[in-house]
Design a protein around this motif. Sequence first.
Motif, PDB file in Angstrom:
ATOM      1  N   LEU A 108       0.818  -1.218   0.000  1.00 37.52           N
ATOM      2  CA  LEU A 108       0.000   0.000   0.000  1.00 37.52           C
ATOM      3  C   LEU A 108       0.850   1.266   0.000  1.00 37.52           C
ATOM      4  CD1 LEU A 108      -2.864  -1.145   2.369  1.00 37.52           C
ATOM      5  CD2 LEU A 108      -3.140  -0.366   0.013  1.00 37.52           C
ATOM      6  N   LYS A 136      -6.817  -4.838  -2.369  1.00 41.46           N
ATOM      7  CA  LYS A 136      -7.818  -5.835  -1.955  1.00 41.46           C
ATOM      8  C   LYS A 136      -8.157  -6.793  -3.103  1.00 41.46           C
ATOM      9  CE  LYS A 136      -9.999  -3.901   2.139  1.00 41.46           C
ATOM     10  NZ  LYS A 136      -9.081  -4.479   3.124  1.00 41.46           N
ATOM     11  N   VAL A 180      -5.263  -9.244  -3.017  1.00 36.95           N
ATOM     12  CA  VAL A 180      -5.313 -10.029  -1.780  1.00 36.95           C
ATOM     13  C   VAL A 180      -6.347 -11.145  -1.939  1.00 36.95           C
ATOM     14  CG1 VAL A 180      -6.006 -10.003   0.656  1.00 36.95           C
ATOM     15  CG2 VAL A 180      -4.531  -8.186  -0.243  1.00 36.95           C
ATOM     16  N   CYS A 240      -5.801 -15.249  -1.850  1.00 39.47           N
ATOM     17  CA  CYS A 240      -6.408 -16.056  -0.778  1.00 39.47           C
ATOM     18  C   CYS A 240      -6.637 -17.480  -1.288  1.00 39.47           C
ATOM     19  CB  CYS A 240      -7.740 -15.449  -0.324  1.00 39.47           C
ATOM     20  SG  CYS A 240      -7.565 -14.120   0.874  1.00 39.47           S
ATOM     21  N   GLU A 275       2.898 -15.008  17.798  1.00 36.39           N
ATOM     22  CA  GLU A 275       2.763 -13.649  17.277  1.00 36.39           C
ATOM     23  C   GLU A 275       3.133 -13.598  15.794  1.00 36.39           C
ATOM     24  OE1 GLU A 275       4.335 -10.478  19.719  1.00 36.39           O
ATOM     25  OE2 GLU A 275       4.903  -9.339  17.932  1.00 36.39           O
ATOM     26  N   LYS A 317       3.081 -16.167  13.686  1.00 35.03           N
ATOM     27  CA  LYS A 317       2.085 -16.922  12.926  1.00 35.03           C
ATOM     28  C   LYS A 317       0.853 -16.058  12.661  1.00 35.03           C
ATOM     29  CE  LYS A 317      -0.787 -21.073  12.959  1.00 35.03           C
ATOM     30  NZ  LYS A 317      -1.245 -22.238  13.743  1.00 35.03           N
ATOM     31  N   SER A 318       0.454 -15.319  13.677  1.00 31.42           N
ATOM     32  CA  SER A 318      -0.703 -14.446  13.497  1.00 31.42           C
ATOM     33  C   SER A 318      -0.440 -13.401  12.412  1.00 31.42           C
ATOM     34  CB  SER A 318      -1.059 -13.825  14.855  1.00 31.42           C
ATOM     35  OG  SER A 318      -1.486 -12.506  14.700  1.00 31.42           O
ATOM     36  N   PHE A 331       1.573 -13.845   9.907  1.00 30.14           N
ATOM     37  CA  PHE A 331       1.603 -14.600   8.655  1.00 30.14           C
ATOM     38  C   PHE A 331       0.184 -14.866   8.147  1.00 30.14           C
ATOM     39  CE2 PHE A 331       1.646 -18.539   6.212  1.00 30.14           C
ATOM     40  CZ  PHE A 331       2.670 -18.290   5.298  1.00 30.14           C
ATOM     41  N   CYS A 332      -0.715 -15.192   9.062  1.00 28.42           N
ATOM     42  CA  CYS A 332      -2.083 -15.554   8.670  1.00 28.42           C
ATOM     43  C   CYS A 332      -2.968 -14.344   8.381  1.00 28.42           C
ATOM     44  CB  CYS A 332      -2.760 -16.368   9.774  1.00 28.42           C
ATOM     45  SG  CYS A 332      -1.993 -17.962  10.071  1.00 28.42           S
ATOM     46  N   GLU A 333      -2.700 -13.231   9.045  1.00 25.67           N
ATOM     47  CA  GLU A 333      -3.664 -12.130   9.019  1.00 25.67           C
ATOM     48  C   GLU A 333      -3.186 -10.872   8.303  1.00 25.67           C
ATOM     49  OE1 GLU A 333      -5.866 -13.324  13.233  1.00 25.67           O
ATOM     50  OE2 GLU A 333      -4.504 -11.637  13.189  1.00 25.67           O
ATOM     51  N   ARG A 334      -1.875 -10.697   8.165  1.00 23.06           N
ATOM     52  CA  ARG A 334      -1.405  -9.397   7.680  1.00 23.06           C
ATOM     53  C   ARG A 334      -1.035  -9.408   6.199  1.00 23.06           C
ATOM     54  NH1 ARG A 334       3.256  -5.252   9.706  1.00 23.06           N
ATOM     55  NH2 ARG A 334       2.373  -3.491   8.559  1.00 23.06           N
ATOM     56  N   ALA A 335      -1.897  -8.818   5.378  1.00 24.59           N
ATOM     57  CA  ALA A 335      -1.691  -8.771   3.926  1.00 24.59           C
ATOM     58  C   ALA A 335      -0.900  -7.519   3.562  1.00 24.59           C
ATOM     59  CB  ALA A 335      -3.040  -8.795   3.215  1.00 24.59           C
ATOM     60  N   GLN A 336       0.420  -7.592   3.744  1.00 24.31           N
ATOM     61  CA  GLN A 336       1.243  -6.385   3.577  1.00 24.31           C
ATOM     62  C   GLN A 336       1.752  -6.216   2.152  1.00 24.31           C
ATOM     63  OE1 GLN A 336       4.742  -6.376   6.095  1.00 24.31           O
ATOM     64  NE2 GLN A 336       4.716  -4.150   6.299  1.00 24.31           N
ATOM     65  N   PHE A 340       1.685 -15.255  -1.704  1.00 25.73           N
ATOM     66  CA  PHE A 340       0.388 -14.705  -1.303  1.00 25.73           C
ATOM     67  C   PHE A 340       0.636 -13.346  -0.667  1.00 25.73           C
ATOM     68  CE2 PHE A 340      -0.088 -15.076   3.451  1.00 25.73           C
ATOM     69  CZ  PHE A 340       1.192 -15.521   3.708  1.00 25.73           C
ATOM     70  N   LEU A 372      -9.508 -16.666  13.655  1.00 27.46           N
ATOM     71  CA  LEU A 372      -8.744 -17.910  13.584  1.00 27.46           C
ATOM     72  C   LEU A 372      -8.650 -18.614  14.933  1.00 27.46           C
ATOM     73  CD1 LEU A 372      -5.958 -16.830  11.088  1.00 27.46           C
ATOM     74  CD2 LEU A 372      -7.562 -18.729  10.776  1.00 27.46           C
ATOM     75  N   LYS A 394      -9.574 -17.689   4.942  1.00 27.88           N
ATOM     76  CA  LYS A 394      -9.155 -17.043   3.687  1.00 27.88           C
ATOM     77  C   LYS A 394     -10.305 -16.992   2.674  1.00 27.88           C
ATOM     78  CE  LYS A 394      -4.138 -17.310   3.693  1.00 27.88           C
ATOM     79  NZ  LYS A 394      -3.861 -16.039   4.374  1.00 27.88           N
ATOM     80  N   CYS A 399     -13.231  -8.874   0.644  1.00 32.73           N
ATOM     81  CA  CYS A 399     -12.363  -7.911  -0.053  1.00 32.73           C
ATOM     82  C   CYS A 399     -13.185  -7.123  -1.069  1.00 32.73           C
ATOM     83  CB  CYS A 399     -11.216  -8.637  -0.779  1.00 32.73           C
ATOM     84  SG  CYS A 399      -9.798  -9.014   0.266  1.00 32.73           S
ATOM     85  N   GLU A 441      -4.682  -3.868   6.509  1.00 28.64           N
ATOM     86  CA  GLU A 441      -3.914  -5.086   6.236  1.00 28.64           C
ATOM     87  C   GLU A 441      -4.264  -6.271   7.124  1.00 28.64           C
ATOM     88  OE1 GLU A 441       0.154  -2.809   4.655  1.00 28.64           O
ATOM     89  OE2 GLU A 441       0.116  -3.684   6.663  1.00 28.64           O
ATOM     90  N   ARG A 442      -4.868  -6.014   8.277  1.00 28.66           N
ATOM     91  CA  ARG A 442      -5.019  -7.121   9.232  1.00 28.66           C
ATOM     92  C   ARG A 442      -6.413  -7.737   9.225  1.00 28.66           C
ATOM     93  NH1 ARG A 442      -3.780  -7.746  15.645  1.00 28.66           N
ATOM     94  NH2 ARG A 442      -3.724 -10.017  15.552  1.00 28.66           N
ATOM     95  N   ALA A 443      -6.539  -8.910   8.650  1.00 25.89           N
ATOM     96  CA  ALA A 443      -7.820  -9.615   8.544  1.00 25.89           C
ATOM     97  C   ALA A 443      -8.013 -10.507   9.759  1.00 25.89           C
ATOM     98  CB  ALA A 443      -7.850 -10.432   7.259  1.00 25.89           C
TER      99      ALA A 443
END
Lengths: 416, 416
Positions: free
Chosen positions: A154, A163, A166, A170, A220, A222-223, A225-230, A258, B154, B163, B170, B227-229
């Motif tokens: 972004l 989005k 993203v 997914c 922390e 892992k979270s 990795f799973c949640e942050r779409a940077q 991803f 999660l 996902k 999105c 960014e944080r889903a």
Amino acid sequence: MAFSEFKPLDEKSLIEYIKTNPVLSNKIGNNYDDLNIKEVGDGNLNFVYIVVGFAGSFVIKQALPYVRSIGESWPMTKERSYFEALALKEHGRLCPEHVPEVYHFDRTMSLIGMRYLEPPHIILRKGLVAGIEYPNLAEHMSDYMSKTLFYTSLLYRTTTEHKHDVAEFCGNVGLCRLTEQVVFSDPYKVSQYNRWTSPYLDHDAEAIREDNVLKLEIAELKSKFCERAQALIHGDLHTGSVMVTSNSTQVIDPEFAFYGPMGFDVGAFIGNLFLAYFAQDGHADLVDDRKSFKEWVLRTTEDTWNLFHKKFTALWDKHKDGHGEAYLPAIYNNPELQQLIQEKYMKDLFHDTLGFGAAKMIRRIVGVAHVEDFESIKDASKRAECERQALEFAKLLLKERRRFQSINEVVSAIRA
Amino acid sequence: MAFSEFKPLDEKSLIEYIKTNPVLSNKIGNNYDDLNIKEVGDGNLNFVYIVVGFAGSFVIKQALPYVRSIGESWPMTKERSYFEALALKEHGRLCPEHVPEVYHFDRTMSLIGMRYLEPPHIILRKGLVAGIEYPNLAEHMSDYMSKTLFYTSLLYRTTTEHKHDVAEFCGNVGLCRLTEQVVFSDPYKVSQYNRWTSPYLDHDAEAIREDNVLKLEIAELKSKFCERAQALIHGDLHTGSVMVTSNSTQVIDPEFAFYGPMGFDVGAFIGNLFLAYFAQDGHADLVDDRKSFKEWVLRTTEDTWNLFHKKFTALWDKHKDGHGEAYLPAIYNNPELQQLIQEKYMKDLFHDTLGFGAAKMIRRIVGVAHVEDFESIKDASKRAECERQALEFAKLLLKERRRFQSINEVVSAIRA
């Protein structure tokens, strides 16, 4: 059509496939008489054929619906091939110097036709095991990482573009889950797939499974990795995903791509350089004590981060008045604030990098997939000693990463 | 079909529409003679019709392709109606006690038919302006928030489920961008849509636009928002999105729903309770000095967070051996570690809540959309004084949120 549905290719059917495809057949001048085909997939997941004719060459990479190194007992969607092709094209557009060109993609066949990285290209990891220095490596990898990560974040893009992409990626959830399992979960619990240099590291592996602080930290990460779409990350950027010569650096195999945290890519690369460093004592012999090479590895690690930092912030400065929606010019365009923002962003990214790097080191020593850096050390007790040093350092890094202010401090800690 | 393409309804065409739809026409017993229709959309975005017959009733909510309160000059996709219906159904499934039932959804018409929240239901904000205490509010809202947020995170779901739904939502990017603009951007820069109680707050508004520390903090929150889903959030959970009686609490209008940070919902609600608190001095008169109501608001804020914390962690404990993939039982199932993990998670969520809550307060005072809590204070200088206190507290909260360990400390800071 012979290939209207998925079919695993062998050398014979591969030729039939090429004949039906003008892009590929033209590459080799439509001449099949002296065609040289070699299956070289040494990775964990896919089949890879090198196809060389007089007129030209290419590589065919085909995904099968399971993990190759484990077998059909570990199913893995072949749709990963679609995301690999997408990522190769997108990263290739952003950084053509360091990503091989895609000639052809066939979703039905889960098959990519792409540039053959001709000799003397070798897998970087093999070069590091052999003790070969690559003077351009830090320059090239920092180039690749800064461009692919900045331009898909972004900082450069609008929320609408972000989005959209993203959502698309997914779909690569199968590969994300594989990473979650083998990087963030299995090493911290009893798992049938885990292995380590036993009996030497039995206690070390057990200590990881009983380390509450480590488990808090890995949770922390892992979270994130799973949640942050940077940004659109490669997702598996270790030294086995890079092919090199002294002048060329090519990043391959982004099937784990991803939208995730940038630090996962930068950390994967730097963490694997650290693994290479810790393995060197196992490769030392009377001819080469590897001391000078170890110094080169550390210098390259420092240069990689420092150059990445420099290039990434330079791209940011260059595009700060662009259409990226993270920091609108009307709010952030005063030099003092711009600097504060960048320092905060890069500090967070640095700590993510160290954390993910450490996680990637740990999983290569006590998890399912090991690395040639250590595996090629024949003497198990010597190998275990190298691995233990790497493991101890990785644990320190994962727990204490926030107290490091620069990569130079990290490298000093390795030396100490 | 008369309604095979989008058409904004008026009271006449609404009746035609109902006649073509068995679910709706059955609700009112197919009797149109004594039908009572009233347009009541007082929000910023949509048209809302209450339809009451002898046999039954419902509400029709139709989205138009622009922001109603601004007009056609501010286009806004009517596809938001699709995401509102999705979120109503999903949150309604998870917490039917506090989400009105959806009877009918028509994507082409961007139209939702749903339960009419009959009198004495009123918008919570209006009740707070009137100084009415709702003894069940904290209990009900903590119920709604803990269930909708926990069960879509999660902590409860697999990565695959997560996902899939992240990708779907999105698509609601238009509404996400609206939030980004009006909450995270416009208040911190000169914008044609901003307004405030002028001239009293001219300096205050300017001070926000020149506060580098505030801009650093709002950037961090915006990045989490983009960014944080983390969970399927309501996305606009202020006191105008809640309808109440003394026994019933119903959450409406989730058209901003998407997978975002949980703290954005909890913060929106708590931040708007704080706004209600700071507005009370403007509503005080000889009959009611509002002192006791102010205490009720603060107590309700404390109760909301504390009950949310209790219920959320209780759901976590209940499902800790379930199929949620954030913290696998094989790794995290020892009581001491489980407690450490929860404390860390809830502390981070608390600080997010305070940050987003503060951001929502600020934007209601110097941004485009104001709140009746303040707007109904006729005397501009008195109104400005209330708003300034709220603004100063919000700034403190945004900058210093990490030093608060409990909601009680926050409430103490308000009193001081």
